[in-house]
Design an enzyme around this catalytic site. Sequence first.
Site, PDB file in Angstrom:
ATOM      1  N   HIS A 156      75.822  53.341  52.047  1.00  0.00           N
ATOM      2  CA  HIS A 156      74.362  53.336  51.943  1.00  0.00           C
ATOM      3  C   HIS A 156      73.745  53.546  53.317  1.00  0.00           C
ATOM      4  O   HIS A 156      74.275  53.089  54.340  1.00  0.00           O
ATOM      5  CB  HIS A 156      73.843  52.055  51.288  1.00  0.00           C
ATOM      6  CG  HIS A 156      74.103  50.793  52.065  1.00  0.00           C
ATOM      7  ND1 HIS A 156      73.305  50.376  53.115  1.00  0.00           N
ATOM      8  CD2 HIS A 156      75.050  49.832  51.928  1.00  0.00           C
ATOM      9  CE1 HIS A 156      73.749  49.225  53.587  1.00  0.00           C
ATOM     10  NE2 HIS A 156      74.815  48.867  52.883  1.00  0.00           N
ATOM     11  N   ASP A 193      70.466  52.748  54.153  1.00  0.00           N
ATOM     12  CA  ASP A 193      69.376  51.849  54.518  1.00  0.00           C
ATOM     13  C   ASP A 193      69.903  50.584  55.173  1.00  0.00           C
ATOM     14  O   ASP A 193      71.083  50.238  55.049  1.00  0.00           O
ATOM     15  CB  ASP A 193      68.519  51.503  53.298  1.00  0.00           C
ATOM     16  CG  ASP A 193      69.305  50.790  52.198  1.00  0.00           C
ATOM     17  OD1 ASP A 193      70.440  51.215  51.915  1.00  0.00           O
ATOM     18  OD2 ASP A 193      68.779  49.817  51.627  1.00  0.00           O
ATOM     19  N   GLU A 220      70.112  50.473  48.929  1.00  0.00           N
ATOM     20  CA  GLU A 220      71.137  49.526  48.493  1.00  0.00           C
ATOM     21  C   GLU A 220      70.691  48.102  48.777  1.00  0.00           C
ATOM     22  O   GLU A 220      70.940  47.197  47.974  1.00  0.00           O
ATOM     23  CB  GLU A 220      72.455  49.820  49.220  1.00  0.00           C
ATOM     24  CG  GLU A 220      73.646  48.996  48.749  1.00  0.00           C
ATOM     25  CD  GLU A 220      73.824  47.670  49.485  1.00  0.00           C
ATOM     26  OE1 GLU A 220      74.652  46.850  49.048  1.00  0.00           O
ATOM     27  OE2 GLU A 220      73.130  47.436  50.502  1.00  0.00           O
ATOM     28  N   GLU A 250      81.597  49.106  52.964  1.00  0.00           N
ATOM     29  CA  GLU A 250      80.957  47.876  53.439  1.00  0.00           C
ATOM     30  C   GLU A 250      81.905  47.171  54.412  1.00  0.00           C
ATOM     31  O   GLU A 250      83.128  47.295  54.301  1.00  0.00           O
ATOM     32  CB  GLU A 250      80.647  46.955  52.255  1.00  0.00           C
ATOM     33  CG  GLU A 250      79.583  47.462  51.305  1.00  0.00           C
ATOM     34  CD  GLU A 250      78.164  47.254  51.817  1.00  0.00           C
ATOM     35  OE1 GLU A 250      78.003  46.753  52.954  1.00  0.00           O
ATOM     36  OE2 GLU A 250      77.225  47.596  51.077  1.00  0.00           O
ATOM     37  N   HIS A 254      73.032  41.966  59.149  1.00  0.00           N
ATOM     38  CA  HIS A 254      71.725  41.364  58.850  1.00  0.00           C
ATOM     39  C   HIS A 254      71.246  40.412  59.945  1.00  0.00           C
ATOM     40  O   HIS A 254      70.238  39.728  59.757  1.00  0.00           O
ATOM     41  CB  HIS A 254      71.754  40.618  57.514  1.00  0.00           C
ATOM     42  CG  HIS A 254      71.995  41.497  56.332  1.00  0.00           C
ATOM     43  ND1 HIS A 254      71.600  41.155  55.046  1.00  0.00           N
ATOM     44  CD2 HIS A 254      72.584  42.715  56.202  1.00  0.00           C
ATOM     45  CE1 HIS A 254      71.939  42.114  54.200  1.00  0.00           C
ATOM     46  NE2 HIS A 254      72.556  43.070  54.890  1.00  0.00           N
TER      47      HIS A 254
END
Length: 383
Positions: free
Chosen positions: A70, A72, A134, A162, A356
């Site tokens: 992904h 984003d 995503e 991932e 994150h």
Amino acid sequence: MSHSRDLLAQLVRFDTTSRESNLALIDFVRTYLQGHGVTCELVFNEHKNKANLLATIGPADVPGIVLSGHTDGVPVDGQRWSVAPFDLTEQDGKLYGRGTADMKGYIACVLACVPALVRASLRMPVHIALSYDEEVGCLGVRSLIERFCAQPVKPLLCVIGEPTELKPVLGHKGKLAMRCDVHGAACHSAYAPSGVNAIEYAACLIRELVRLGEELKAPQHLNAAFDPPFSTVQTGVMSGGKALNIVPQQCSFDFEVRSLPAQDPWQVAHQLRLYAEHTLLPAMQAVSAQCAIGFSELSSYPGLATSSQSQAAEWVAQFCGSRDFGTVAFGSEGGLFDQAGIPTVVCGPGSMEQGHKADEFISLQQLDACDRMLERVVEFVRQ
């Protein structure tokens, strides 16, 4: 690895936070691929400000391998970065920047192996699949998967990059995110019994959610392969009320169910709806017929449970050099690929421990190891 690093530096410069467009990054990737003679298909969202990218290298009429990621990322707002989040910074063997671990590092490595794929004579195709949105519910990849399902042959394997420190992950939980809107009846707080307090009834619903979550911890529901070994329920956002001296008419809250692959998260939502309809609404509507409780889906995606005995698991074990199969607590687009009949394994460089967060990074060692893994993919698909 220098090629992967340079590509990662380019990718990090694009602010592809989910609220932003990803088209500049997609155009960069398309131009790069076209420079190597690879054609691309773009699948746009309805507003034409985001797109998936699908490219195929090798024979398109036989089943092949999907390398999926992904584009984003999550916001940097409110985070205290010591480096510029949208410029790649190298320090002490680590590459810092938003998305380096989750998951532009993997995308950079995939792009870096394109020249080798183009030069090789391939017995099966390699598909490069890049998605949008995503991070806000695996939204964009659904139209991308439709393209695979419309083709004469489906891929034999999808590797979603991932960050797993390049350990093969065969399972993750599914997720259902819901919003509950409670409509009560306002009045002066001095006459509270004459009104219907939306916040208090929302609190009753949240208490019921807590009870339903406790039921999911029963021994018959446990799966020791996951941490925690049970499905979880939690309320994350709540809003309501105007002033302390007004019985609140409106309240809403958002909750999620993160379910083990074998469990249906909609069962929790269904039980909560029955509780609302049969226990709470009669009491509310006895005071005011206009009272209501509504539920709406925010997002959802299925869990993943690929067998360790499957061909997909065996192939990825060969690529990454490990049969240390595991599960992860976070979700991915893998469940959607698997649901469409495309066997899927999650395996990529970096760690979600860095994802994150402020000062997100991927180590040079992990980037190099991912390059080596993809070299083995190239060898595997050669004639």
